[in-house]
Each structure stands twice: as C-alpha cells, then as structure tokens.
Design an enzyme around this catalytic site. Structure first.
Site, PDB file in Angstrom:
ATOM      1  N   ARG A   1       1.546 -28.439  28.046  1.00 44.25           N
ATOM      2  CA  ARG A   1       2.315 -30.165  28.195  1.00 44.25           C
ATOM      3  C   ARG A   1       4.126 -29.885  28.422  1.00 44.25           C
ATOM      4  O   ARG A   1       3.998 -30.844  29.302  1.00 44.25           O
ATOM      5  CB  ARG A   1       1.576 -31.071  27.661  1.00 44.25           C
ATOM      6  CG  ARG A   1       0.440 -31.686  28.306  1.00 44.25           C
ATOM      7  CD  ARG A   1       0.319 -32.674  26.930  1.00 44.25           C
ATOM      8  NE  ARG A   1       0.542 -31.853  25.698  1.00 44.25           N
ATOM      9  CZ  ARG A   1       0.313 -33.009  24.299  1.00 44.25           C
ATOM     10  NH1 ARG A   1      -0.588 -34.184  24.686  1.00 44.25           N
ATOM     11  NH2 ARG A   1       0.288 -32.475  23.181  1.00 44.25           N
TER      12      ARG A   1
ATOM     13  N   ASP B   1     -13.303 -14.251  17.560  1.00 46.11           N
ATOM     14  CA  ASP B   1     -13.531 -14.145  15.928  1.00 46.11           C
ATOM     15  C   ASP B   1     -12.150 -13.283  15.410  1.00 46.11           C
ATOM     16  O   ASP B   1     -13.179 -12.186  14.990  1.00 46.11           O
ATOM     17  CB  ASP B   1     -14.977 -14.082  15.089  1.00 46.11           C
ATOM     18  CG  ASP B   1     -15.096 -14.272  13.838  1.00 46.11           C
ATOM     19  OD1 ASP B   1     -13.903 -13.414  12.948  1.00 46.11           O
ATOM     20  OD2 ASP B   1     -16.039 -15.217  12.824  1.00 46.11           O
ATOM     21  N   HIS B   2     -11.763 -13.370  15.017  1.00 44.69           N
ATOM     22  CA  HIS B   2     -10.261 -12.421  14.460  1.00 44.69           C
ATOM     23  C   HIS B   2     -10.743 -11.433  13.853  1.00 44.69           C
ATOM     24  O   HIS B   2     -10.361  -9.703  13.414  1.00 44.69           O
ATOM     25  CB  HIS B   2      -9.240 -12.909  14.231  1.00 44.69           C
ATOM     26  CG  HIS B   2      -8.626 -13.662  13.177  1.00 44.69           C
ATOM     27  ND1 HIS B   2      -8.796 -14.379  12.939  1.00 44.69           N
ATOM     28  CD2 HIS B   2      -8.021 -12.429  12.248  1.00 44.69           C
ATOM     29  CE1 HIS B   2      -8.840 -14.819  11.313  1.00 44.69           C
ATOM     30  NE2 HIS B   2      -8.059 -13.986  11.555  1.00 44.69           N
TER      31      HIS B   2
ATOM     32  N   GLU C   1      -7.690 -16.232  -0.769  1.00 41.73           N
ATOM     33  CA  GLU C   1      -5.550 -16.040   0.080  1.00 41.73           C
ATOM     34  C   GLU C   1      -5.047 -16.447  -1.062  1.00 41.73           C
ATOM     35  O   GLU C   1      -5.404 -17.787  -1.476  1.00 41.73           O
ATOM     36  CB  GLU C   1      -5.987 -16.848   1.069  1.00 41.73           C
ATOM     37  CG  GLU C   1      -6.923 -16.593   2.062  1.00 41.73           C
ATOM     38  CD  GLU C   1      -7.064 -17.667   3.397  1.00 41.73           C
ATOM     39  OE1 GLU C   1      -5.884 -17.141   4.884  1.00 41.73           O
ATOM     40  OE2 GLU C   1      -7.081 -18.074   3.759  1.00 41.73           O
TER      41      GLU C   1
ATOM     42  N   ASP D   1     -14.060 -23.317   7.937  1.00 46.35           N
ATOM     43  CA  ASP D   1     -12.660 -22.685   8.230  1.00 46.35           C
ATOM     44  C   ASP D   1     -13.155 -20.998   8.559  1.00 46.35           C
ATOM     45  O   ASP D   1     -12.608 -20.681   8.964  1.00 46.35           O
ATOM     46  CB  ASP D   1     -11.867 -22.814   7.365  1.00 46.35           C
ATOM     47  CG  ASP D   1     -10.337 -22.141   7.940  1.00 46.35           C
ATOM     48  OD1 ASP D   1      -9.707 -22.482   9.270  1.00 46.35           O
ATOM     49  OD2 ASP D   1      -9.229 -21.700   7.268  1.00 46.35           O
TER      50      ASP D   1
ATOM     51  N   HIS E   1     -16.244 -15.822  10.091  1.00 41.67           N
ATOM     52  CA  HIS E   1     -15.637 -15.125   9.652  1.00 41.67           C
ATOM     53  C   HIS E   1     -16.493 -14.046   8.512  1.00 41.67           C
ATOM     54  O   HIS E   1     -17.111 -13.045   8.881  1.00 41.67           O
ATOM     55  CB  HIS E   1     -14.187 -14.695   8.499  1.00 41.67           C
ATOM     56  CG  HIS E   1     -13.134 -15.179   9.758  1.00 41.67           C
ATOM     57  ND1 HIS E   1     -13.438 -15.358  11.371  1.00 41.67           N
ATOM     58  CD2 HIS E   1     -12.091 -16.180   9.422  1.00 41.67           C
ATOM     59  CE1 HIS E   1     -12.006 -16.346  11.880  1.00 41.67           C
ATOM     60  NE2 HIS E   1     -11.191 -17.166  10.626  1.00 41.67           N
TER      61      HIS E   1
ATOM     62  N   LYS F   1      -8.294 -20.974  -0.746  1.00 44.11           N
ATOM     63  CA  LYS F   1      -7.584 -20.597  -0.933  1.00 44.11           C
ATOM     64  C   LYS F   1      -6.060 -21.189  -2.495  1.00 44.11           C
ATOM     65  O   LYS F   1      -6.988 -21.103  -3.436  1.00 44.11           O
ATOM     66  CB  LYS F   1      -6.716 -21.768   0.584  1.00 44.11           C
ATOM     67  CG  LYS F   1      -7.181 -21.129   1.309  1.00 44.11           C
ATOM     68  CD  LYS F   1      -6.143 -22.364   2.483  1.00 44.11           C
ATOM     69  CE  LYS F   1      -6.790 -21.647   3.673  1.00 44.11           C
ATOM     70  NZ  LYS F   1      -6.383 -19.990   4.711  1.00 44.11           N
TER      71      LYS F   1
HETATM   72  C1  BG6 Z   1      -7.894 -18.150   9.950  1.00 40.94           C
HETATM   73  C2  BG6 Z   1      -8.313 -19.274   9.244  1.00 40.94           C
HETATM   74  O1  BG6 Z   1      -9.565 -18.071  10.742  1.00 40.94           O
HETATM   75  O2  BG6 Z   1      -8.301 -16.863   9.280  1.00 40.94           O
HETATM   76  C3  BG6 Z   1      -7.264 -19.348   8.069  1.00 40.94           C
HETATM   77  O3  BG6 Z   1      -8.070 -20.405  10.356  1.00 40.94           O
HETATM   78  C4  BG6 Z   1      -7.728 -18.535   7.623  1.00 40.94           C
HETATM   79  O4  BG6 Z   1      -6.992 -20.519   7.246  1.00 40.94           O
HETATM   80  C5  BG6 Z   1      -7.495 -17.298   8.201  1.00 40.94           C
HETATM   81  O5  BG6 Z   1      -5.980 -18.369   6.392  1.00 40.94           O
HETATM   82  C6  BG6 Z   1      -7.423 -15.945   7.193  1.00 40.94           C
HETATM   83  O6  BG6 Z   1      -6.785 -14.851   8.237  1.00 40.94           O
HETATM   84  P1  BG6 Z   1      -6.446 -13.466   8.036  1.00 40.94           P
HETATM   85  O7  BG6 Z   1      -6.673 -12.078   8.229  1.00 40.94           O
HETATM   86  O8  BG6 Z   1      -5.402 -13.542   7.231  1.00 40.94           O
HETATM   87  O9  BG6 Z   1      -7.523 -12.887   6.349  1.00 40.94           O
END
Ligand code: BG6
Length: 508
Positions: free
Chosen positions: A49, A183-184, A222, A241, A246, A346
C-alpha cells in the site's frame, strides 16, 4: 549442488513494505543472485500500500541487504537492486489488479522476461483468500504464457473451518501444484538432515520402531518473548504458532517411512501418511495430554523482563498460551504404543530445537543404577543451534565395581564444512523458483494438522477449569509438564538447566 536457474521469471511480493521482505526475502534473493543461481533475466516486483518510487524502494532494500546480511559478499548489491521495481496498490481492491497486470507486462517487455511468475503472499492472513482470487480475475493464474506459482506464508487458517474455507477459495482458481506453502522449518538444513540420517544409514533403521524406541521427544524452546508481535500472537498462541506447522512437520520427518525415491510426491506422500495416522485426541482427555502455560515477569541476569500480559498488544487478562506440551500417538505398525511428546515455549532458558529418540532400557538390569537415566540411551538430533547429533549411552565408571555413567558421542554439523549454510528462506525460495515442492506443505497435511489439534483448541477455549500455568520467564515452563512423560523418574530432557545466550548450546 545448486545450479543456476535458466528460465526467466518475475518474483512478485505482496506486502513488500513489511518486516519479512526486508529481513528474510530480499536478503535471501540477493544471496541467490550473488551466487549466480538466479536466471539472468529476473525481476522483483514489490507490491504494497505504501507510496514509494522504484528508486526509494531500492534504497531501502540496499540497506536491508546490508543490515540483515545473508551472505558476506556485498559486491552485487547495486546490480541486484536495479532489478527491483515497486508498485503501490490497494491489494484488497479488485480494480488494482489490472494496473498490476499492466505493470507486469511492462517489466516483461523492458527486461525481456517470460510469463513465469511467482506471487509471494507476505501479507496479513486475512488477504490469503482475496489476493489469489483477484489475481485470477485478471487471468494471472493462467499458465498459458509461463508458469504461475503462489507462495503462502503461515498461518494457513486459524482453525480447521477457516483452513477449509481458505482451501476452497484457493482451489477454485488455482491448482494444488501451483501452491507452495512455506514452513520455514522444512527449509532448515538439519531438518532435511533428518531424512539423510535415517535413510542413508543401515544402523538406525532396524532400531527405529516400537520394538526398540521407548518414546520420542521434540522440543523447540525460545529465549525471546513475543518481541513486538503481541497483536498477532494474541490470536495465535504457541499451539497454532509452532505446533500446528513446524513441530508436526518435524515429527512427520522423524516418523515417516522411507520414500521410494526423492521425487517430491514420493516424500510428501510418506509425510502425509504420518498425519493420517495421528491418533485423534478426545476433548475430554485434553487436560491429561496437554499442558499450557504463559510466561510471567521475572528478572533474568539482573534484568527485569515483562510478563506476557504486560507485552504491547496483549490483553491484560489474556489466556493465550506461550508454552505448550503435548503427548500423542501415531497409530501405525512402526509406532504403535510409542508416546510422542512435543514441547515449545517462549521465554525459556535457551534457544534450542531438538528431536530426542529415547531407546528402551535393557531387558534385565545387571548393573546397580541409582538413576534411571543411566539405562536410557538417547539419540539427540539437534536442529539448532550447533546442529548435530549426540548419542548418549552408559559406560563403566573407571575404578572398582561396575558403576555405570552416561557418556556422550557428539557430532557437530559444523565439522563437515566451513562453508556457510544457506538459510531456510534461501533454500525454499530457490526450490520454489526451480519448481521443486518437496519441502512445502500440501493442503491435505495442513488440514489434517488442524483436525488433529482442534479438540485441544476447543477444550482450552470452552473449559476454564483446564489450568493455564504461569511460569517465570527464563524457566523451562510449568513444572507439571514433566507429569506428561510416562515412566518412573522420566522427565523432559533439559539440555541446560541454566540460562544461556542464544547460539550457545550447553550439554549436560
Ligand atoms: C515462527 C513463529 O514461525 O517461528 C515465531 O511465528 C517463532 O513465533 C519462529 O519465533 C521460530 O523460528 P526459528 O527459526 O527461530 O526457530
């Protein structure tokens, strides 16, 4: 080895003024460019935007590439940013898409690029249904002049119903093979290494089943809190989340059967079978198989940290969980009766993601052991940090008698190479351009994951008697999470009892 991609394309990012674009997407694309992996005829069209000119946007991306450095070599920045264009549009308005189509055509003509296009949705999830529909209304989903792919960030839906609705919206105009769901975690090198560890070694496979494995544990801890994402996190929570996507993907790679080949569908079919075999959870059992927690204010290394309810954008009576521990089963021949445990949170003491395979103890206890852990052989697959594999087993304590102590055989992935390991986004973006969908989640998997977790989400919402435990920031979450683990004296694995800095892995 990665090869240069030959086919020309335009990479279009929706939501380009957001954080993901500058932190991850553009640095990853630049890294591919500087390694000469992108096609010579390539353009990036950034859309959002905000009003920027091409030049203004290029300047901000130059700074982003330097700040969120994916790769040390900065020699190609000017050449790379010259391939970036910017188009300000209201993405929710249908009329904007003819403007967008015209802009794409202009870039194609000026830069001699085919119709191949990737549309990356880095927008709020509420737009995941709208944008693909508008793209289709001007024919930008059609493959006649080149392929068209849609990359969708998580979350794919908020629960089963919304995910089903989104699926219908998308599949109305797009084919499943055009959809790439990021999905990283699947892009992480050591998550992929799970497949190599399991299927390139003869020693693990005979032991990888209910006969020899007592239970499997997956932890993703984390140190950080919600980091300014309170607004998003309030409507998400740890289960949505981290677990829905993941961690269940990591479980699937740990539990799947060997694929017949490395073809994307061969691998994805095996992953899907794991999702299909998850034993349904009864809503009435939720309090017994799931523990939820929320971090409280605390003092970490002399510094005060706020509790979740004090975070910006968070309701001061919030019942959103920042910690979850879950016990479940995979009902198939390999895993019948083996409990799986997942834990994520977290503001825990350290950042670590690992899979722990706990093997059964010997059938007869020969040596005096005052500690059950002595008989518990563990294979720890460390996904981050200090990626590697650790085997824990018993050895004779030197001296008289037959005292047993646990020792470690520890392999560090970093010993294999001094080369930099590509980030998850770099790997996934490269694969999406190549058209390799192996490491992207399919619609069916995502729906099954929601279906599996729905009873937990519903029970937590409907039943206030299910406790939401507070835990001080910097601790390993609610103490009651240990009670989930079956077996006398068994607890979660605590790789470090104490606080560590990020990136430092401590092993007891
Ligand atoms: C993301 C979540 O998909 O993955 C975050 O939305 C999280 O909340 C993150 O912190 C964790 O990814 P990584 O690669 O740091 O383990």
């Amino acid at each position: 080895m990665q090869l240069k991609i030959k086919e020309s394309l335009i990479y279009l990012i929706f939501g380009a003024s957001g954080d993901l674009t500058k932190r991850k997407l553009v640095p990853a694309l630049y890294s591919l460019f500087v390694q000469d992996l992108l096609p010579d005829k390539f353009a990036l069209l950034a859309v959002s935007r905000s009003e920027y000119s091409d030049e203004e946007f290029r300047i901000s991306m130059k700074a982003a590439i330097r700040e969120f450095k994916e790769i040390a070599d900065v020699s190609g920045i000017d050449e790379f940013v010259a391939k970036i264009y910017y188009e300000p549009i209201q993405v929710s308005e249908a009329e904007a898409y003819s403007t967008l189509k015209k802009r794409l055509e202009l870039i194609r003509k000026s830069d001699d690029i085919s119709g191949n296009t990737i549309f990356y949705l880095s927008t709020p999830p509420s737009l995941y249904g709208v944008i693909p529909q508008h793209l289709a209304s001007v024919g930008l989903n059609k493959r006649k002049d080149g392929w068209k792919r849609l990359i969708i960030e998580k979350p794919f839906g908020y629960d089963l119903d919304s995910a089903l609705k989104l699926k219908d919206q998308l599949l109305k105009h797009w084919k499943e093979e055009q959809l790439y769901r990021i999905d990283h975690y699947l892009g992480k090198e050591t998550v992929q290494n799970l497949l190599v560890t399991r299927f390139s070694n003869g020693i693990f496979e005979p032991l990888w089943n209910r006969n020899f494995i007592d239970h499997v544990e997956v932890t993703s801890a984390e140190r950080i809190g919600v980091e300014g994402r309170g607004g998003y996190y309030e409507s998400s929570g740890a289960l949505r989340d981290m677990v829905q996507n993941h961690l269940l993907q990591v479980v699937a790679l740990t539990a799947m059967e060997s694929p017949s080949s490395l073809e994307p569908d061969a691998i994805r079919n095996e992953i899907l079978k794991v999702f299909q075999s998850l034993r349904p959870i009864n809503k009435e059992d939720v309090s017994k198989i799931a523990i939820r927690g929320q971090y409280l204010s605390s003092s970490i290394k002399g510094q005060n940290t706020v509790g979740y309810r004090e975070e910006e954008g968070v309701n001061n009576e919030s019942s959103t969980e920042t910690f979850v521990a879950l016990k479940f089963y995979i009902d198939n021949w390999r895993w019948g009766g083996v409990p799986f445990y997942i834990r994520t949170g977290k503001r825990l003491p350290t950042r670590v993601t690992e899979v722990v395979i706990h093997f059964k103890s010997t059938p007869h206890i020969l040596f005096a052991q005052d500690n059950v852990a002595h008989s518990d052989n563990q294979l720890v697959i460390r996904i981050q940090p200090d990626e590697g594999i650790l085997l824990k087993f018993g050895m004779k304590t030197p001296g008289t008698g037959f005292e047993v102590q646990t020792v470690n055989m520890n392999f560090h992935y970093s010993d294999l190479t001094t080369k930099r390991i590509p980030s998850a986004y770099e790997r996934l973006i490269y694969d999406s351009i190549k058209g390799d969908a192996t490491l992207f989640a399919r619609t069916e998997e995502v729906l099954l994951a929601w279906k599996f977790l729905s009873p937990v989400l519903e029970a937590w919402k409907e039943n206030n008697d299910i406790p939401l435990y507070g835990y001080p920031a910097g601790t390993w979450g609610p103490e009651s999470s240990d009670s989930l683990i079956e077996g006398k004296g068994m607890t979660w694995r605590y790789p470090c009892k104490n606080l560590t800095d990020d990136g430092i892995y401590c092993e007891l």
